[in-house]
Design a protein around this motif. Structure first.
Motif, PDB file in Angstrom:
ATOM      1  N   VAL A 146     -30.581  -4.280  16.312  1.00 52.44           N
ATOM      2  CA  VAL A 146     -31.566  -3.451  17.002  1.00 52.44           C
ATOM      3  C   VAL A 146     -31.350  -1.976  16.700  1.00 52.44           C
ATOM      4  O   VAL A 146     -32.298  -1.231  16.410  1.00 52.44           O
ATOM      5  CB  VAL A 146     -31.506  -3.692  18.524  1.00 52.44           C
ATOM      6  CG1 VAL A 146     -32.480  -2.779  19.246  1.00 52.44           C
ATOM      7  CG2 VAL A 146     -31.820  -5.142  18.845  1.00 52.44           C
ATOM      8  N   SER A 147     -30.109  -1.522  16.768  1.00 54.33           N
ATOM      9  CA  SER A 147     -29.830  -0.101  16.535  1.00 54.33           C
ATOM     10  C   SER A 147     -30.200   0.312  15.114  1.00 54.33           C
ATOM     11  O   SER A 147     -30.710   1.415  14.885  1.00 54.33           O
ATOM     12  CB  SER A 147     -28.348   0.204  16.798  1.00 54.33           C
ATOM     13  OG  SER A 147     -27.504  -0.592  15.987  1.00 54.33           O
ATOM     14  N   ASN A 148     -29.996  -0.577  14.150  1.00 53.02           N
ATOM     15  CA  ASN A 148     -30.321  -0.235  12.764  1.00 53.02           C
ATOM     16  C   ASN A 148     -31.819  -0.244  12.505  1.00 53.02           C
ATOM     17  O   ASN A 148     -32.327   0.584  11.750  1.00 53.02           O
ATOM     18  CB  ASN A 148     -29.613  -1.197  11.801  1.00 53.02           C
ATOM     19  CG  ASN A 148     -28.197  -0.764  11.471  1.00 53.02           C
ATOM     20  OD1 ASN A 148     -27.969   0.123  10.671  1.00 53.02           O
ATOM     21  ND2 ASN A 148     -27.237  -1.387  12.133  1.00 53.02           N
ATOM     22  N   VAL A 149     -32.529  -1.183  13.127  1.00 52.98           N
ATOM     23  CA  VAL A 149     -33.979  -1.202  12.915  1.00 52.98           C
ATOM     24  C   VAL A 149     -34.625   0.009  13.590  1.00 52.98           C
ATOM     25  O   VAL A 149     -35.633   0.539  13.107  1.00 52.98           O
ATOM     26  CB  VAL A 149     -34.597  -2.515  13.440  1.00 52.98           C
ATOM     27  CG1 VAL A 149     -34.820  -2.484  14.927  1.00 52.98           C
ATOM     28  CG2 VAL A 149     -35.926  -2.803  12.735  1.00 52.98           C
ATOM     29  N   LYS A 150     -34.028   0.508  14.672  1.00 51.73           N
ATOM     30  CA  LYS A 150     -34.526   1.725  15.306  1.00 51.73           C
ATOM     31  C   LYS A 150     -34.356   2.920  14.380  1.00 51.73           C
ATOM     32  O   LYS A 150     -35.226   3.791  14.290  1.00 51.73           O
ATOM     33  CB  LYS A 150     -33.793   1.978  16.627  1.00 51.73           C
ATOM     34  CG  LYS A 150     -34.234   1.076  17.768  1.00 51.73           C
ATOM     35  CD  LYS A 150     -33.500   1.429  19.045  1.00 51.73           C
ATOM     36  CE  LYS A 150     -33.958   0.572  20.208  1.00 51.73           C
ATOM     37  NZ  LYS A 150     -33.218   0.902  21.459  1.00 51.73           N
TER      38      LYS A 150
END
Length: 293
Positions: A146-150
């Motif tokens: 999630v943090s990387n796709v953000k």
């Protein structure tokens, strides 16, 4: 609203006329994703992916559920793909987790930032249905997926690199040669490494036997010459498989979470519509009966 025109554009003339989108050439490792590939490369990749959404493939994905379905061969929408192949159960499972998390937040009389719930929910559904991987990002908000796709979605229209290529398109290929990219290298490296690990597990037999989107792409390689540097007519290369998987995550996460966020906002600000919706749901599914495909 002209159905014949829609069919002409999306089906009849899709392969020979409507092939290329505008390409800024700064795609980094995602250069061979179906959304940016061009001409014959695009046609080949699309010809491999399209059969994955025919009625035959739909019934093949989750045979253990013994669903008796009558699905049109025109069903190609990914949402319909998952809905009609037994993935309703997976969505229900993650939906329950979503509601539990939102209820806990509401019980504390705290404001709920719905995108922070719908984003992880979308990620969980996409990774579960497409790659048979349960990352449970709803209960782990700092999950690296999630943090990387953000980070990947942080896009600034006033980014000097974007403005340069938009105003002076001829600089695109030059910037591409210099390894410039709209996507952060650390982010693409993370996703490609993670997806490569998942794919490797499939090939060694150390994973689920479920036939999902990733497995269908891997199966396309069987009996096909996918060596790089040679003319390819059938299966996808390893890198192309990872690129399609990455764009699948990217597209599935943002579109679904944003749509649900807007829906939630509009229902909350129009209570009479929400009441009407609830009444229709109760009519179609009385006594909280489980939805069926």
């Amino acid at each position: 609203m002209d159905k014949s025109m829609i069919k002409t554009v999306l089906i009849k003339e899709c392969y020979n006329i409507f092939t290329n989108r505008r390409n800024f050439h700064l795609n980094g490792e995602v250069f061979d994703a179906v959304s940016v590939a061009e001409d014959d490369t695009w046609r080949r990749i699309r010809s491999v992916l399209s059969p994955s959404f025919t009625s035959g493939r739909l019934k093949e994905v989750e045979p253990s559920l013994h669903l008796s379905l009558s699905i049109s061969t025109n069903v190609k929408d990914m949402t319909t793909y998952f809905l009609f192949t037994g993935y309703v159960g997976i969505m229900k499972q993650h939906s329950s987790t979503l509601l539990s998390g939102m209820k806990k937040q509401a019980d504390k009389d705290q404001t709920i930032e719905v995108k922070e719930f719908f984003g992880p929910y979308s990620m969980d559904v996409v990774t579960s249905t497409a790659f048979s991987v349960d990352i449970d990002s709803l209960n782990n908000p700092s999950d690296p997926f999630v943090s990387n796709v953000k980070k990947m979605l942080k896009f600034d229209l006033f980014n000097p690199l974007f403005l340069l290529v938009a105003l002076f398109p001829f600089t695109g290929p030059i910037m591409e040669k210099m390894k410039f990219s709209f996507f952060p290298t650390a982010v693409t490296d993370f996703f490609y490494a993670s997806l490569a690990k998942i794919k490797s597990g499939r090939e060694t037999g150390n994973s689920t036997n479920r036939v999902d989107f990733l497995q269908l792409m891997i199966d396309s390689q069987k009996g096909s010459d996918t060596k790089t540097g040679e003319e390819q007519t059938k299966g996808l290369t390893d890198h192309e498989i990872l690129s399609q998987a990455m764009i699948f995550i990217f597209a599935g996460y943002e579109t679904s979470s944003s749509t649900m966020s807007f829906l939630a906002y509009n229902l909350a600000t129009n209570p009479h519509v929400m009441t009407k919706l609830q009444e229709e749901i109760d009519t179609v599914f009385p006594n909280k009966v489980t939805p069926t495909p």
